[in-house]
Design a protein around this motif. Structure first.
Motif, PDB file in Angstrom:
ATOM      1  N   LEU A 229       0.828  -1.203   0.000  1.00  8.87           N
ATOM      2  CA  LEU A 229       0.000   0.000   0.000  1.00  8.87           C
ATOM      3  C   LEU A 229       0.862   1.252   0.000  1.00  8.87           C
ATOM      4  O   LEU A 229       0.614   2.196  -0.760  1.00  8.87           O
ATOM      5  N   ALA A 230       1.890   1.281   0.838  1.00 13.63           N
ATOM      6  CA  ALA A 230       2.765   2.455   0.912  1.00 13.63           C
ATOM      7  C   ALA A 230       3.442   2.726  -0.412  1.00 13.63           C
ATOM      8  O   ALA A 230       3.462   3.862  -0.897  1.00 13.63           O
ATOM      9  N   PHE A 231       4.002   1.687  -1.021  1.00 13.01           N
ATOM     10  CA  PHE A 231       4.694   1.883  -2.290  1.00 13.01           C
ATOM     11  C   PHE A 231       3.720   2.310  -3.371  1.00 13.01           C
ATOM     12  O   PHE A 231       4.022   3.176  -4.198  1.00 13.01           O
ATOM     13  N   ALA A 232       2.518   1.711  -3.385  1.00 11.18           N
ATOM     14  CA  ALA A 232       1.532   2.044  -4.403  1.00 11.18           C
ATOM     15  C   ALA A 232       1.146   3.512  -4.348  1.00 11.18           C
ATOM     16  O   ALA A 232       0.990   4.164  -5.387  1.00 11.18           O
ATOM     17  N   VAL A 233       0.994   4.051  -3.142  1.00 12.05           N
ATOM     18  CA  VAL A 233       0.630   5.465  -3.002  1.00 12.05           C
ATOM     19  C   VAL A 233       1.799   6.362  -3.387  1.00 12.05           C
ATOM     20  O   VAL A 233       1.674   7.268  -4.224  1.00 12.05           O
ATOM     21  N   VAL A 234       2.964   6.113  -2.790  1.00  9.48           N
ATOM     22  CA  VAL A 234       4.111   7.002  -2.991  1.00  9.48           C
ATOM     23  C   VAL A 234       4.585   6.994  -4.439  1.00  9.48           C
ATOM     24  O   VAL A 234       4.978   8.025  -4.987  1.00  9.48           O
ATOM     25  N   SER A 235       4.527   5.844  -5.091  1.00  6.54           N
ATOM     26  CA  SER A 235       5.022   5.764  -6.473  1.00  6.54           C
ATOM     27  C   SER A 235       4.110   6.486  -7.454  1.00  6.54           C
ATOM     28  O   SER A 235       4.492   6.693  -8.605  1.00  6.54           O
ATOM     29  N   GLN A 236       2.921   6.870  -7.011  1.00  3.84           N
ATOM     30  CA  GLN A 236       2.011   7.630  -7.865  1.00  3.84           C
ATOM     31  C   GLN A 236       2.213   9.142  -7.731  1.00  3.84           C
ATOM     32  O   GLN A 236       1.650   9.916  -8.507  1.00  3.84           O
ATOM     33  N   LEU A 237       2.996   9.557  -6.743  1.00  2.71           N
ATOM     34  CA  LEU A 237       3.248  10.982  -6.572  1.00  2.71           C
ATOM     35  C   LEU A 237       4.128  11.486  -7.707  1.00  2.71           C
ATOM     36  O   LEU A 237       4.982  10.765  -8.227  1.00  2.71           O
ATOM     37  N   GLU A 238       3.943  12.731  -8.062  1.00  3.70           N
ATOM     38  CA  GLU A 238       4.700  13.297  -9.178  1.00  3.70           C
ATOM     39  C   GLU A 238       5.873  14.154  -8.709  1.00  3.70           C
ATOM     40  O   GLU A 238       6.416  14.946  -9.469  1.00  3.70           O
TER      41      GLU A 238
ATOM     42  N   ASP B 299      12.217   1.709 -12.167  1.00  2.00           N
ATOM     43  CA  ASP B 299      12.845   1.901 -13.476  1.00  2.00           C
ATOM     44  C   ASP B 299      12.080   2.946 -14.294  1.00  2.00           C
ATOM     45  O   ASP B 299      12.685   3.793 -14.960  1.00  2.00           O
ATOM     46  N   GLU B 300      10.754   2.889 -14.251  1.00  3.63           N
ATOM     47  CA  GLU B 300       9.931   3.847 -14.994  1.00  3.63           C
ATOM     48  C   GLU B 300      10.139   5.263 -14.459  1.00  3.63           C
ATOM     49  O   GLU B 300      10.254   6.223 -15.248  1.00  3.63           O
ATOM     50  N   LEU B 301      10.200   5.401 -13.138  1.00  3.46           N
ATOM     51  CA  LEU B 301      10.392   6.724 -12.540  1.00  3.46           C
ATOM     52  C   LEU B 301      11.768   7.291 -12.891  1.00  3.46           C
ATOM     53  O   LEU B 301      11.907   8.485 -13.179  1.00  3.46           O
ATOM     54  N   LEU B 302      12.777   6.441 -12.878  1.00  2.00           N
ATOM     55  CA  LEU B 302      14.124   6.898 -13.236  1.00  2.00           C
ATOM     56  C   LEU B 302      14.180   7.293 -14.708  1.00  2.00           C
ATOM     57  O   LEU B 302      14.857   8.264 -15.069  1.00  2.00           O
TER      58      LEU B 302
ATOM     59  N   PHE C 161      19.983   0.069  -9.444  1.00  2.00           N
ATOM     60  CA  PHE C 161      19.330   1.365  -9.543  1.00  2.00           C
ATOM     61  C   PHE C 161      20.268   2.569  -9.424  1.00  2.00           C
ATOM     62  O   PHE C 161      19.926   3.650  -9.896  1.00  2.00           O
ATOM     63  N   CYS C 162      21.403   2.404  -8.785  1.00  2.00           N
ATOM     64  CA  CYS C 162      22.222   3.569  -8.421  1.00  2.00           C
ATOM     65  C   CYS C 162      23.490   3.661  -9.257  1.00  2.00           C
ATOM     66  O   CYS C 162      24.102   2.644  -9.599  1.00  2.00           O
ATOM     67  N   THR C 163      23.869   4.869  -9.572  1.00  2.00           N
ATOM     68  CA  THR C 163      25.117   5.116 -10.286  1.00  2.00           C
ATOM     69  C   THR C 163      26.191   5.674  -9.359  1.00  2.00           C
ATOM     70  O   THR C 163      27.376   5.583  -9.654  1.00  2.00           O
ATOM     71  N   ARG C 164      25.766   6.227  -8.237  1.00  2.00           N
ATOM     72  CA  ARG C 164      26.696   6.863  -7.299  1.00  2.00           C
ATOM     73  C   ARG C 164      26.380   6.397  -5.889  1.00  2.00           C
ATOM     74  O   ARG C 164      25.221   6.119  -5.564  1.00  2.00           O
ATOM     75  N   GLY C 165      27.409   6.291  -5.052  1.00  2.00           N
ATOM     76  CA  GLY C 165      27.203   5.824  -3.686  1.00  2.00           C
ATOM     77  C   GLY C 165      27.764   6.771  -2.651  1.00  2.00           C
ATOM     78  O   GLY C 165      28.762   7.467  -2.884  1.00  2.00           O
TER      79      GLY C 165
END
Length: 246
Positions: free
Chosen positions: A157-166, A192-195, A214-218
Motif C-alpha cells: 500500500l505504501a509503495f503504491a501510493v508514494v510511487s504515484q506521486l509526481e 525503473d519507470e520513474l528513473l 538502480f544507483c550510479t553513485r554511492g
C-alpha cells in the motif's frame, strides 16, 4: 543549467541515549550548546554532498551508522543540529511502512488521506485510486482497517501510493525488503519507470544487487561521517572490504 536537487552542508544531528535510543521531545528545547553532553552522541557530523537532478544515489553502511537518519533529514522529518539540508523540489518519501497511515481507517480511507497529505488533489486521488489499489493488490481488502493488514500488505500500500506521486525526488529506505519476490519485481519495474522519467533517487539499502541495479553513485557512511562519495561500484567494493576486515 538547473541547480542541484539536494544540497547537504556540514550536516550534523545529535541524539540523546534514553530507553528508546533517541532524543525526547523535551530535548529539542534544551541547551543548544554544540558540545556533546553525557548520554549524547552524534548520529551524523560534518556530512556534505550535492545531488544533481536525475541522479540515483545509494547510501550504504552498517546498521547504526546514520543512513536512515540522513534520509529523514532530507525528507524533513528530522531537524539538523549543525549545518543544513536544502531540497529543491518536492519529495516522495517511502521511509517507514507505517508512516502517514492510520490504523483504524480502512485501506480506502487511508489511500485518500495519505495521498491528500502528500499533495494530491481530490480529483487526482479519484483518478489514480483504482491504479493504487490494483498495484497494491488489495482490492479484496479495500474496506479492511489498516491495522489488520500484514506487513507485506502495508508495504504494498505504501509503495503504491508514494510511487504515484509526481514529486521529482524519491526517497526509499529498505522498505522493499519486506515484500514478496513477485511484488518486489513489480516495484523494481516501477522504479525503473520513474528513473526513466528523470526522477532523482535517494536509496538506502543493504541489498547490493538493488544498489547496483538502480544507483550510479554511492555515499558510504561510517560512524556518522561520510567516508566515501564515488561511483556505486567503487563504494560497494570499499564497504565490502571494510566489512570483511571488521
Amino acid at each position: 543549467m538547473p541547480g542541484p536537487a539536494i544540497e547537504v552542508q556540514e550536516l550534523g544531528v545529535r541524539f540523546r541515549r534514553n530507553r528508546r535510543g533517541r532524543r525526547s521531545f523535551k530535548d529539542l528545547f534544551a541547551d543548544s550548546s554544540r558540545r556533546s553532553k553525557p548520554g549524547e552522541f552524534w548520529a551524523l557530523r560534518g556530512v556534505s554532498f550535492t545531488v544533481q537532478p536525475g541522479e540515483s544515489i545509494g547510501v550504504v553502511g552498517r546498521n547504526g551508522q546514520g543512513k536512515s537518519t540522513l534520509l529523514k533529514l532530507v525528507a524533513g522529518v528530522l531537524l539538523a543540529d549543525e549545518g543544513r539540508v536544502t531540497v529543491h523540489g518536492g519529495v516522495a518519501p517511502l521511509i517507514e511502512i507505517t508512516g502517514g497511515f492510520v490504523g483504524d481507517l480502512t485501506v480506502r480511507e487511508n489511500v485518500r488521506l495519505t495521498a491528500g497529505l502528500h499533495g494530491m488533489s481530490r480529483a487526482e486521488v479519484a483518478r489514480r485510486f483504482d491504479g493504487i489499489i490494483d498495484f497494491a493488490e488489495l482490492r479484496e481488502s479495500i474496506d479492511t482497517p489498516y491495522k489488520h493488514l500484514s506487513n507485506g500488505m502495508k508495504v504494498r500500500l505504501a509503495f503504491a501510493v508514494v510511487s504515484q506521486l509526481e514529486e521529482p525526488i524519491l526517497l526509499v529506505d529498505e522498505v522493499l525488503a519486506v515484500g514478496d519476490r513477485a511484488f518486489r519485481e513489480k516495484c523494481y519495474k516501477r522504479i525503473d519507470e520513474l528513473l526513466a522519467e528523470g526522477r532523482t533517487l535517494f536509496f538506502v539499502s543493504h541489498n547490493e544487487k538493488d544498489l547496483r541495479r538502480f544507483c550510479t553513485r554511492g555515499l558510504y557512511l561510517d560512524k556518522g561521517v561520510l567516508a566515501m562519495d564515488a561511483p556505486i561500484a567503487e563504494v560497494l567494493d570499499r564497504y565490502n572490504a571494510d566489512h570483511n576486515a571488521g
